[in-house]
Design a protein around this motif. Sequence first.
Motif, PDB file in Angstrom:
ATOM      1  N   GLY A 159       5.632  56.346  19.246  1.00 39.99           N
ATOM      2  CA  GLY A 159       5.601  57.566  20.040  1.00 39.99           C
ATOM      3  C   GLY A 159       6.422  57.527  21.300  1.00 39.99           C
ATOM      4  O   GLY A 159       6.644  58.577  21.921  1.00 39.99           O
ATOM      5  N   PHE A 160       6.890  56.347  21.717  1.00 45.50           N
ATOM      6  CA  PHE A 160       7.667  56.230  22.956  1.00 45.50           C
ATOM      7  C   PHE A 160       9.116  55.949  22.607  1.00 45.50           C
ATOM      8  O   PHE A 160       9.431  54.916  22.013  1.00 45.50           O
ATOM      9  CB  PHE A 160       7.112  55.121  23.843  1.00 45.50           C
ATOM     10  N   SER A 161      10.017  56.875  22.965  1.00 45.43           N
ATOM     11  CA  SER A 161      11.427  56.764  22.597  1.00 45.43           C
ATOM     12  C   SER A 161      12.269  56.336  23.787  1.00 45.43           C
ATOM     13  O   SER A 161      12.087  56.835  24.896  1.00 45.43           O
ATOM     14  CB  SER A 161      11.946  58.110  22.069  1.00 45.43           C
ATOM     15  N   GLY A 162      13.209  55.437  23.531  1.00 45.86           N
ATOM     16  CA  GLY A 162      14.139  55.033  24.578  1.00 45.86           C
ATOM     17  C   GLY A 162      14.539  53.585  24.452  1.00 45.86           C
ATOM     18  O   GLY A 162      13.705  52.724  24.141  1.00 45.86           O
ATOM     19  N   THR A 163      15.817  53.310  24.681  1.00 42.12           N
ATOM     20  CA  THR A 163      16.322  51.941  24.660  1.00 42.12           C
ATOM     21  C   THR A 163      17.054  51.596  25.947  1.00 42.12           C
ATOM     22  O   THR A 163      17.758  50.594  26.012  1.00 42.12           O
ATOM     23  CB  THR A 163      17.266  51.720  23.458  1.00 42.12           C
ATOM     24  N   SER A 164      16.922  52.418  26.984  1.00 40.31           N
ATOM     25  CA  SER A 164      17.502  52.094  28.276  1.00 40.31           C
ATOM     26  C   SER A 164      16.807  50.869  28.848  1.00 40.31           C
ATOM     27  O   SER A 164      15.734  50.460  28.371  1.00 40.31           O
ATOM     28  CB  SER A 164      17.340  53.269  29.244  1.00 40.31           C
ATOM     29  N   ARG A 168      12.984  49.720  28.131  1.00 46.46           N
ATOM     30  CA  ARG A 168      12.666  48.423  27.538  1.00 46.46           C
ATOM     31  C   ARG A 168      11.717  47.622  28.422  1.00 46.46           C
ATOM     32  O   ARG A 168      10.834  46.911  27.941  1.00 46.46           O
ATOM     33  CB  ARG A 168      13.955  47.631  27.290  1.00 46.46           C
ATOM     34  N   ARG A 169      11.890  47.763  29.747  1.00 51.64           N
ATOM     35  CA  ARG A 169      11.004  47.045  30.661  1.00 51.64           C
ATOM     36  C   ARG A 169       9.567  47.544  30.545  1.00 51.64           C
ATOM     37  O   ARG A 169       8.621  46.744  30.503  1.00 51.64           O
ATOM     38  CB  ARG A 169      11.506  47.197  32.098  1.00 51.64           C
ATOM     39  N   VAL A 170       9.371  48.860  30.519  1.00 51.54           N
ATOM     40  CA  VAL A 170       8.010  49.381  30.425  1.00 51.54           C
ATOM     41  C   VAL A 170       7.423  49.085  29.044  1.00 51.54           C
ATOM     42  O   VAL A 170       6.216  48.836  28.911  1.00 51.54           O
ATOM     43  CB  VAL A 170       7.965  50.891  30.757  1.00 51.54           C
ATOM     44  N   THR A 171       8.255  49.069  28.018  1.00 51.25           N
ATOM     45  CA  THR A 171       7.786  48.687  26.684  1.00 51.25           C
ATOM     46  C   THR A 171       7.292  47.251  26.682  1.00 51.25           C
ATOM     47  O   THR A 171       6.239  46.929  26.112  1.00 51.25           O
ATOM     48  CB  THR A 171       8.910  48.858  25.645  1.00 51.25           C
ATOM     49  N   ASP A 173       6.163  45.599  29.277  1.00 45.82           N
ATOM     50  CA  ASP A 173       4.922  45.554  30.060  1.00 45.82           C
ATOM     51  C   ASP A 173       3.723  45.989  29.219  1.00 45.82           C
ATOM     52  O   ASP A 173       2.653  45.376  29.275  1.00 45.82           O
ATOM     53  CB  ASP A 173       5.045  46.458  31.288  1.00 45.82           C
ATOM     54  N   VAL A 174       3.906  47.061  28.450  1.00 42.54           N
ATOM     55  CA  VAL A 174       2.818  47.557  27.612  1.00 42.54           C
ATOM     56  C   VAL A 174       2.434  46.519  26.564  1.00 42.54           C
ATOM     57  O   VAL A 174       1.243  46.248  26.333  1.00 42.54           O
ATOM     58  CB  VAL A 174       3.210  48.890  26.946  1.00 42.54           C
ATOM     59  N   ARG A 175       3.399  45.918  25.927  1.00 38.35           N
ATOM     60  CA  ARG A 175       3.105  44.932  24.888  1.00 38.35           C
ATOM     61  C   ARG A 175       2.454  43.678  25.469  1.00 38.35           C
ATOM     62  O   ARG A 175       1.644  43.021  24.807  1.00 38.35           O
ATOM     63  CB  ARG A 175       4.371  44.578  24.113  1.00 38.35           C
ATOM     64  N   ARG A 176       2.787  43.327  26.691  1.00 43.51           N
ATOM     65  CA  ARG A 176       2.205  42.136  27.310  1.00 43.51           C
ATOM     66  C   ARG A 176       0.699  42.270  27.520  1.00 43.51           C
ATOM     67  O   ARG A 176      -0.035  41.290  27.431  1.00 43.51           O
ATOM     68  CB  ARG A 176       2.880  41.871  28.658  1.00 43.51           C
ATOM     69  N   VAL A 177       0.242  43.472  27.823  1.00 49.22           N
ATOM     70  CA  VAL A 177      -1.173  43.663  28.144  1.00 49.22           C
ATOM     71  C   VAL A 177      -1.945  44.332  27.013  1.00 49.22           C
ATOM     72  O   VAL A 177      -3.151  44.567  27.143  1.00 49.22           O
ATOM     73  CB  VAL A 177      -1.343  44.478  29.444  1.00 49.22           C
ATOM     74  N   ALA A 178      -1.277  44.645  25.918  1.00 50.24           N
ATOM     75  CA  ALA A 178      -1.948  45.372  24.834  1.00 50.24           C
ATOM     76  C   ALA A 178      -3.076  44.563  24.209  1.00 50.24           C
ATOM     77  O   ALA A 178      -4.078  45.132  23.762  1.00 50.24           O
ATOM     78  CB  ALA A 178      -0.931  45.770  23.767  1.00 50.24           C
ATOM     79  N   ASN A 179      -2.961  43.251  24.186  1.00 47.66           N
ATOM     80  CA  ASN A 179      -3.928  42.420  23.462  1.00 47.66           C
ATOM     81  C   ASN A 179      -5.069  41.897  24.320  1.00 47.66           C
ATOM     82  O   ASN A 179      -5.910  41.143  23.834  1.00 47.66           O
ATOM     83  CB  ASN A 179      -3.207  41.233  22.804  1.00 47.66           C
ATOM     84  N   VAL A 180      -5.100  42.256  25.596  1.00 48.64           N
ATOM     85  CA  VAL A 180      -6.191  41.813  26.456  1.00 48.64           C
ATOM     86  C   VAL A 180      -7.152  42.971  26.689  1.00 48.64           C
ATOM     87  O   VAL A 180      -6.838  44.127  26.403  1.00 48.64           O
ATOM     88  CB  VAL A 180      -5.649  41.273  27.793  1.00 48.64           C
ATOM     89  N   ASP A 327       4.149  50.495  36.056  1.00 47.03           N
ATOM     90  CA  ASP A 327       4.858  51.624  36.656  1.00 47.03           C
ATOM     91  C   ASP A 327       5.743  52.270  35.591  1.00 47.03           C
ATOM     92  O   ASP A 327       6.639  51.620  35.039  1.00 47.03           O
ATOM     93  CB  ASP A 327       5.700  51.169  37.848  1.00 47.03           C
ATOM     94  N   VAL A 328       5.496  53.536  35.324  1.00 42.35           N
ATOM     95  CA  VAL A 328       6.234  54.273  34.302  1.00 42.35           C
ATOM     96  C   VAL A 328       7.447  54.932  34.955  1.00 42.35           C
ATOM     97  O   VAL A 328       7.290  55.704  35.909  1.00 42.35           O
ATOM     98  CB  VAL A 328       5.332  55.330  33.642  1.00 42.35           C
TER      99      VAL A 328
END
Length: 452
Positions: A159-164, A168-171, A173-180, A327-328
């Motif tokens: 659902g989140f589009s973008g490769t800038s 990529r940085r916010v992606t 960040d999200v993946r780093r905390v998704a499993n906790v 930070d988004v």
Amino acid sequence: MPDGAPMVATDENAMSFDLPRVRDDTGSSGDETAAQWTLELGRERPAAPWWVEGASLCQPAVRVLEEGGSLVIGSGPAAELRVIDRSVSAIHCALVVENGRLVVRDLGSRNGVFVGGAKIDRAELGAGSSFVVGKVVLTCRPGGARIPGDDLVVAPLPGFSGTSLAARRVTQDVRRVANVKGPVLLRGETGTGKDVLARAMHGVGPRRSGPFVPLNVATLPRELADAELFGHERGAYTGAHGAREGAFVQAHGGTLFLDEIAELSLDLQVKLLRVLEDGEIRPIGGRLRRKVDVRVLSATWAPLHQRVAEGRFRQDLYQRLAVFVIDVPPLRERRSDLPILVEQFLREIAPEVGARELSAGALAKLSAYGWPGNVRELRNVLYRAAIAGRGPTLGTKEIAESLEVSAGPHRVSVSAEQAHAVVASHGGNVSAAARHLGVARSTFRGLLRPQR
């Protein structure tokens, strides 16, 4: 002005380039997949004060330019930054840094270079400026020789589009905390997609098989907010004809997303803090407490630390909610993602308005806008323009009219690159260009000053 009308700056110091003659053979040759464009980096990146970023559906690209350096952009093998797009010439344009200023110049391309919605031969770019080549938006910023994270590779989020770089940085960040299980606070301007990231975080985490319950705190009537969060028993108050489960119970085993958390009243902040600390809720009118297993995500556009200092938000609750903070980025910091977002939104609205695409000038018009409403505003602008447009291609006219509605009658949104392009179109007459855009001459002159 039509998309195809070039603007020529009257600058006696216009630069020339000694480039190899390369046959432009990118016209009709190649199969249909050639329209799926990507960016390819050159061999070596010089240390420099300016960096240039482009993003695509396939691969992002970041380059750094030093003083006196240049970067040739095109679709052919001689280009230092390759844009694989059938509408882009083999040698299309070049960027040059001269006296700290970044200049883009068309090198006789077939379809042109667009800045601020105008087709240009040459334009000086300021900090945060962008220009369009084919279906690519390239953004430019002054910076250091090293770009932290420019080689970052992360799997996309649903659902989140973008490769800038910002996306990529916010992606990451999200993946780093998704499993906790710890709470996450998403901070960002309105319309940046905080709700999309919250849902994506749930979707890639271990609770994805459980419920995802979103609740916008700002829309809750004060007298019902307690019941919406924690539930109520039958007869707990007038109108409570039956028992109802609150959001915490509904989200048991999954994720509760509290949007606009800054608007939560102080009395409910106390109750929310207690739930976060002991993991138990008690519905209104109930005597027994109930254990809940919920991961809490929250989002805010407001500076919570400032509200804490003003006594409008509890510091202990802030510390509980902000175990992890993401930070988004606003859309203006990820302009190179515009082609991807535009394609996504036009595809979503196609069943209603028909298939649409943007001209290069229209894309440049979008890239020059300030986007105070961010991604949400972009979708509305495209939707409005698609309804007003009569053909399959939306040009600068339809986009400009839609942007005027979005900006409102009293707000002026003119970027530095647009200002330079309009000056060029008026033969260097600054006063005439300012009148054309409806901007005060003093303000307009400020836009023309080089941004170091």
